[in-house]
Design a protein around this motif. Structure first.
Motif, PDB file in Angstrom:
ATOM      1  N   ARG A 166       0.807  -1.212   0.000  1.00  0.00           N
ATOM      2  CA  ARG A 166       0.000   0.000   0.000  1.00  0.00           C
ATOM      3  C   ARG A 166       0.846   1.270   0.000  1.00  0.00           C
ATOM      4  NH1 ARG A 166      -3.554   0.536   5.122  1.00  0.00           N
ATOM      5  NH2 ARG A 166      -3.059   2.727   4.893  1.00  0.00           N
ATOM      6  N   ARG A 179      -0.751   3.685  -2.719  1.00  0.00           N
ATOM      7  CA  ARG A 179      -1.682   4.728  -2.259  1.00  0.00           C
ATOM      8  C   ARG A 179      -1.373   6.131  -2.764  1.00  0.00           C
ATOM      9  NH1 ARG A 179      -4.982   2.658   1.840  1.00  0.00           N
ATOM     10  NH2 ARG A 179      -5.208   0.481   1.265  1.00  0.00           N
ATOM     11  N   PRO A 180      -0.087   6.534  -2.813  1.00  0.00           N
ATOM     12  CA  PRO A 180       0.149   7.901  -3.306  1.00  0.00           C
ATOM     13  C   PRO A 180      -0.244   8.086  -4.772  1.00  0.00           C
ATOM     14  CG  PRO A 180       2.053   7.081  -2.106  1.00  0.00           C
ATOM     15  CD  PRO A 180       1.143   5.907  -2.332  1.00  0.00           C
ATOM     16  N   ARG A 181      -0.514   6.987  -5.487  1.00  0.00           N
ATOM     17  CA  ARG A 181      -0.824   7.112  -6.918  1.00  0.00           C
ATOM     18  C   ARG A 181      -2.295   6.830  -7.220  1.00  0.00           C
ATOM     19  NH1 ARG A 181       3.708   3.421  -9.551  1.00  0.00           N
ATOM     20  NH2 ARG A 181       2.954   4.389 -11.466  1.00  0.00           N
TER      21      ARG A 181
END
Lengths: 320, 265
Positions: free
Chosen positions: A78, A82-84
């Motif tokens: 994750r 998650r940042p993408r």
């Protein structure tokens, strides 16, 4: 991966999800989404749309099968994924006592490379509501706030779970335009919906889910093409289906009669419609409630539900 | 892949930055809830004062204690129980029922950061209250300066961590914010009666006291009181320290295992 253009951003293979009580909500789903594509998961309530999307979002681990988002496992990796990605859940989750601006600020603090907060709110037309508490927003405004937060990090992949449920017609159209603009900017969008026209209008490709399985998939045109077109009308008193020319000669492949109402299915719509109308003209019959329509996604959708329940009955009969 | 390059150039959030953003939002919410302010700020400060006359009637000299040395650790215990533990059960349940926790888990914050951010305002409140109580009791009740302040500080810090962890555990089996007042009662009552918050263990029979020493808040009170009296040797402090650490470890384990991030439907 051959070229960037055809790179699969989301890959799902034989995905299964089983809930605590033993209920199997997702029963072996496979599909893939290319970069820059809008992909719709379509289905009735309980078809397994949200259960599937939550696995893609990395909220839960699948019982079996494989999920890859941007080449990574969204649950185990994750921190990379998650940042993408940007996520809009089916039901928002924001403290009701915070204002729109405070909620946005909280999210911005948790998003890598966040847009300016005002810009995110302007994308969804909420900039004038910044000082309003979340509990005072209308249902549609809350959906738009949710969308704004999903867009805060300029995500490469966007998951939208029923993004337009609760929106009025104008809000829905604005959301569609926004999704198209994002897609044109290179964002990959996976959305779920039970609005057929939304999938038909918006999706480059789609999969229809039924009882945890993919019942049909492809471009809207491909899915629709597999379905027959439809003619329906009411015969006046004293006329019966047998009075028409032989249905086979008209290119009709199926029919239903309900009192006066006749429904015909055909893969040669022009030939069948011409035949029916020519007969009515010759016989001097007025066909009330005449409706001639090409195959639509709706027809495909209903057809799939019908076939699935019919095949289930057959299985049950054999089992009994 | 061109996408990877732009991604690498993005400014990346840090765990501390994410916790700060969440804690700031939580602090705003704290300030908007009158009920929270009353239970968290007023109760722990008012209760010990009203308990003073009861404590004055106790036979404390025989146990080598004074009124101040009973009231101060008790007051810190009240602060931990009400401003931290009870308040946080309500916070965790409230955020879960509003689907805030689920929504946050779709983003970059890790599970522990989400819970830490939500807990931070209450934990800081408990810390500040403990300081206020220590200073207040020194001035008002003639409590002498602590003989072993490091033990008192250790006790308060362990108490804060333990109350936050146990609040998350309690929230795991609490369905609504209303029922949080009921589910948090057992620990509050057990601590008031059995952990030396209201009645010092020194006044209890030895055999009972040795069982009550195992309650979660007992080692915290013991360490705080020992910090003021200076009568707790490093060796004697080891027992309470281990008990407190065991409860914290148990709490963290239980949260990782059983914490509910979404409402039951």
């Amino acid at each position: 991966m051959d070229t960037n253009e055809h790179e699969h951003v989301i890959e799902v293979t034989d995905l299964r999800r089983v809930y605590g009580g033993g209920f199997e909500a997702v029963r072996g789903i496979s599909f893939s989404v290319r970069r820059g594509e809008v992909f719709a998961l379509l289905g009735t309530n309980g078809a397994g749309k949200t259960s599937t999307v939550e696995l893609l979002e990395g909220l839960a681990r699948p019982a079996a099968g494989r999920v890859r988002v941007l080449g990574c496992d969204p649950y185990a990796e994750r921190a990379v994924v998650r940042p993408r990605t940007g996520v809009m859940l089916q039901e928002g989750g924001f403290p009701s006592e915070l204002t729109v601006a405070e909620t946005t600020r909280m999210w911005a603090g948790c998003v890598s490379g966040a847009r300016p907060e005002g810009e995110a709110l302007a994308l969804v037309g909420l900039e004038r509501r910044a000082g309003v508490r979340v509990k005072q927003l209308s249902g549609g405004e809350r959906r738009r706030l949710d969308l704004a937060l999903a867009l805060l990090g300029r995500p490469e992949v966007l998951f939208l779970d029923e993004p337009t449920t609760g929106l009025d017609a104008e809000g829905r159209r604005e959301t569609w335009e926004l999704v198209r603009a994002l897609r044109d900017g290179g964002t990959t969008v996976l959305l779920t919906t039970h609005y057929l026209e939304e999938a038909e209008d918006l999706a480059d490709r789609l999969a229809i889910l039924h009882e945890g399985r993919v019942a049909a998939s492809g471009t809207p045109a491909e899915v629709t093409a597999a379905q027959p077109s439809r003619i329906s009308f009411e015969l006046p008193d004293g006329y019966f289906l047998g009075d028409l020319p032989p249905l086979g000669e008209l290119g009709v492949c199926g029919h239903e009669v309900e009192g006066h109402l006749v429904r015909l299915r055909t893969r040669e719509l022009q030939r069948a419609a011409t035949g029916v109308l020519a007969w009515a003209g010759r016989a001097g019959v007025e066909l009330r409630r005449l409706d001639v329509r090409s195959a639509s996604l709706e027809e495909a959708f209903l057809g799939i539900a019908r076939e699935a329940s019919a095949s289930r009955e057959t299985v049950e009969e054999y089992a009994a | 892949m061109s996408g990877a390059v732009t991604t690498a150039a993005k400014p990346v959030t840090t765990p501390a930055g994410r916790v700060a953003a969440l804690a700031r939002a939580e602090l705003t919410l704290f300030g908007r809830s009158k009920g929270m302010i009353v239970t968290a700020l007023l109760v722990p400060l008012v209760l010990p004062v009203s308990a003073r006359s009861v404590v004055e009637d106790m036979d404390l000299d025989g146990a080598g204690l004074s009124v101040g040395l009973v009231l101060l650790p008790g007051a810190i215990g009240f602060s931990l129980l009400f401003a931290v533990y009870s308040a946080l059960v309500g916070v965790f349940v409230g955020r879960r029922e509003e689907l805030v926790l689920k929504r946050l888990r779709t983003g970059e914050p890790r599970d522990r950061e989400i819970l830490t951010g939500a807990a931070l305002p209450a934990v800081v409140t408990g810390l500040v209250q403990s300081l206020v109580l220590a200073v207040g009791c020194s001035v008002l009740l003639d409590v002498p300066a602590p003989q072993a302040p490091q033990l008192a500080v250790l006790g308060v810090l362990l108490g804060l961590a333990m109350c936050a962890a146990l609040a998350a555990v309690t929230a795991s089996f609490t369905r609504t914010v209303e029922s949080a007042q009921v589910t948090s009662m057992p620990l509050v009552m057990a601590s008031m009666v059995g952990s030396g918050v209201a009645v010092p263990l020194e006044l209890m029979p030895d055999r009972v006291a040795s069982v009550l020493e195992l309650l979660p808040l007992t080692p915290v009170i013991t360490l705080v009181r020992g910090g003021w009296t200076g009568e707790l040797s490093a060796y004697e402090a080891l027992g309470p320290l281990m008990t407190a650490l065991a409860w914290i470890a148990l709490g963290v384990f239980a949260v990782q295992r059983w914490f509910r991030w979404e409402p039951r439907r």
